[in-house]
Design a protein around this motif. Structure first.
Motif, PDB file in Angstrom:
ATOM      1  N   MET A  16       0.737  -1.333   0.077  1.00 34.38           N
ATOM      2  CA  MET A  16      -0.043  -0.060  -0.058  1.00 34.38           C
ATOM      3  C   MET A  16       0.766   1.167  -0.227  1.00 34.38           C
ATOM      4  N   ASN A  17       1.874   1.384   0.875  1.00 28.14           N
ATOM      5  CA  ASN A  17       2.772   2.560   0.978  1.00 28.14           C
ATOM      6  C   ASN A  17       3.528   2.620  -0.403  1.00 28.14           C
ATOM      7  N   ILE A  18       4.254   1.573  -1.002  1.00 32.90           N
ATOM      8  CA  ILE A  18       5.110   1.791  -2.145  1.00 32.90           C
ATOM      9  C   ILE A  18       4.093   1.832  -3.108  1.00 32.90           C
ATOM     10  N   SER A  25       1.056   9.204  -7.222  1.00 32.68           N
ATOM     11  CA  SER A  25       1.995  10.420  -7.463  1.00 32.68           C
ATOM     12  C   SER A  25       2.537  10.340  -9.044  1.00 32.68           C
ATOM     13  N   ARG A  26       2.152   9.370  -9.630  1.00 28.74           N
ATOM     14  CA  ARG A  26       2.626   8.933 -11.036  1.00 28.74           C
ATOM     15  C   ARG A  26       4.123   8.903 -11.087  1.00 28.74           C
ATOM     16  N   VAL A  27       4.881   8.281  -9.937  1.00 30.31           N
ATOM     17  CA  VAL A  27       6.097   8.268  -9.768  1.00 30.31           C
ATOM     18  C   VAL A  27       6.652   9.668  -9.615  1.00 30.31           C
ATOM     19  N   GLY A  45       8.708  14.008   0.963  1.00 32.72           N
ATOM     20  CA  GLY A  45       7.758  13.112   2.245  1.00 32.72           C
ATOM     21  C   GLY A  45       7.206  11.812   1.546  1.00 32.72           C
ATOM     22  N   LEU A  46       6.819  11.976   0.120  1.00 34.61           N
ATOM     23  CA  LEU A  46       6.191  10.828  -0.525  1.00 34.61           C
ATOM     24  C   LEU A  46       7.379   9.468  -0.612  1.00 34.61           C
ATOM     25  N   LEU A 101      -7.612  13.822 -10.529  1.00 38.06           N
ATOM     26  CA  LEU A 101      -8.246  12.746  -9.970  1.00 38.06           C
ATOM     27  C   LEU A 101      -7.452  12.068  -9.133  1.00 38.06           C
ATOM     28  N   PHE A 102      -6.262  11.843  -9.656  1.00 33.10           N
ATOM     29  CA  PHE A 102      -5.443  10.722  -8.752  1.00 33.10           C
ATOM     30  C   PHE A 102      -5.336  11.490  -7.371  1.00 33.10           C
TER      31      PHE A 102
END
Length: 132
Positions: A16-18, A25-27, A45-46, A101-102
């Motif tokens: 879930m985290n990764i 975040s679309r990488v 942070g991401l 949306l993401f």
């Protein structure tokens, strides 16, 4: 708590985290996530959320008592749940959805996801026998 359930729960938390960060975040290219919360959800942070995911993955393969590690993970998740709750009370999800949306979906679910895994890690902590 069953060792297989604990292992699979830690793997799920890692995924879930990764996976969640990389997808939503679309990488690390989705600026809408960064703009909505530039302190907690900056690209740094991401990236740190991904690093926590790697820590969960590593913990999944520890054979033995992980009581205090699970407690640390529960506290970490509590911090994100509180931050998410404060963010939700002071920001408009609609504005984030209008921008992307993401990003909107990310902000809609990340706190609930963290709450679920906070409870899981707390249960792991409570289920492990103390070593002293």
């Amino acid at each position: 708590m069953n060792a297989t359930l604990i292992k699979n729960g830690f793997i799920a938390a890692a995924l879930m985290n990764i996976g969640g960060v990389l997808l939503f975040s679309r990488v690390f290219t989705n600026d809408a996530i960064n703009q909505a919360d530039p302190v907690v959800m900056s690209n740094f942070g991401l990236l740190m959320i991904v690093v926590w995911g790697l820590a969960y993955l590593g913990a999944a393969f520890i054979q033995g008592n992980i009581r205090w590690l699970a407690a640390a993970f529960a506290v970490e998740k509590l911090v994100y749940v509180v931050v998410w709750g404060l963010w939700m009370s002071n920001h408009s999800l609609g504005a984030v959805y209008e921008q992307d949306l993401f990003a909107g979906v990310f902000y809609s679910i990340y706190g609930l996801n963290d709450l679920a895994f906070m409870l899981f890690f707390g249960l792991v902590f409570l289920s492990q026998r103390s070593n002293g």
